[in-house]
Design an enzyme around this catalytic site. Sequence first.
Site, short mmCIF file in Angstrom:
data_model
loop_
_atom_site.label_atom_id
_atom_site.label_comp_id
_atom_site.label_asym_id
_atom_site.label_seq_id
_atom_site.Cartn_x
_atom_site.Cartn_y
_atom_site.Cartn_z
CB SER A 1 -0.88 0.00 1.26
OG SER A 1 -1.51 1.26 1.44
CE1 TYR B 1 -3.82 -2.26 5.28
CE2 TYR B 1 -3.27 0.06 5.02
CZ TYR B 1 -3.63 -1.16 4.47
OH TYR B 1 -3.78 -1.27 3.11
#
Length: 227
Positions: free
Chosen positions: A139, A152
Amino acid sequence: MAQTALITGASSGIGAAFARALARRGDHLILVARSKDKLEALAASLRAEQGATVSVIAADLSLPECGRRLAAEVAEQGLSVDLLINNAGFGAAGAFAKQDPARDAEMIQLNVTAVVDLAHAFLPAMLERGRGGIVNVASVAGFQPMPQMAIYAATKAFVLSFSEALWVETRGRGVQVTALCPGPVDTPFFEATGSPELRKAVPKGFMMTAEKVAARALAALAAGRPV
């Protein structure tokens, strides 16, 4: 020659987009996720629309030793994996001190440990054959710390670093490793974070489609790009 691609988190979002893109080019598919019903529905549509060869394996990759178990099931079906797409994962939003430790542990298991386990399970055989590929879904969050999504972002930083290291280790050996680092993508990811306001925070026009993300990932893999 058709490849066999194993896609984790294949039941929706980017994983399903990968499945559709790979089916269109004639690859055989192994779809993996927890929801067997969703996988079977996707597999049925790919068989009907693309004439694809599709196997379905319902598996919870947040459990320990997921790579060994999944590799054994793939072998039992007489299959080998040419392309591994490590897409399964999730995020949670909110202050770290208020997060559920068990949920954070599950996130680390799925976003990090499962990625490593599956690479251990399938990369050695790719190297022996002298061909293969891995796409690890990271990401843009992996490029910087993210307060309110601390775990995350840290898991995606791991995936990015791990993938770049594997890119170097496999270079010149017929195997390509690429880290996919999308920004906001129009998938159920936002709702799964437990923060319904997160989607609304994405600027208008900044959201990508899962189909475009999957296409760019496969193009980058073919071009030999590490990220």
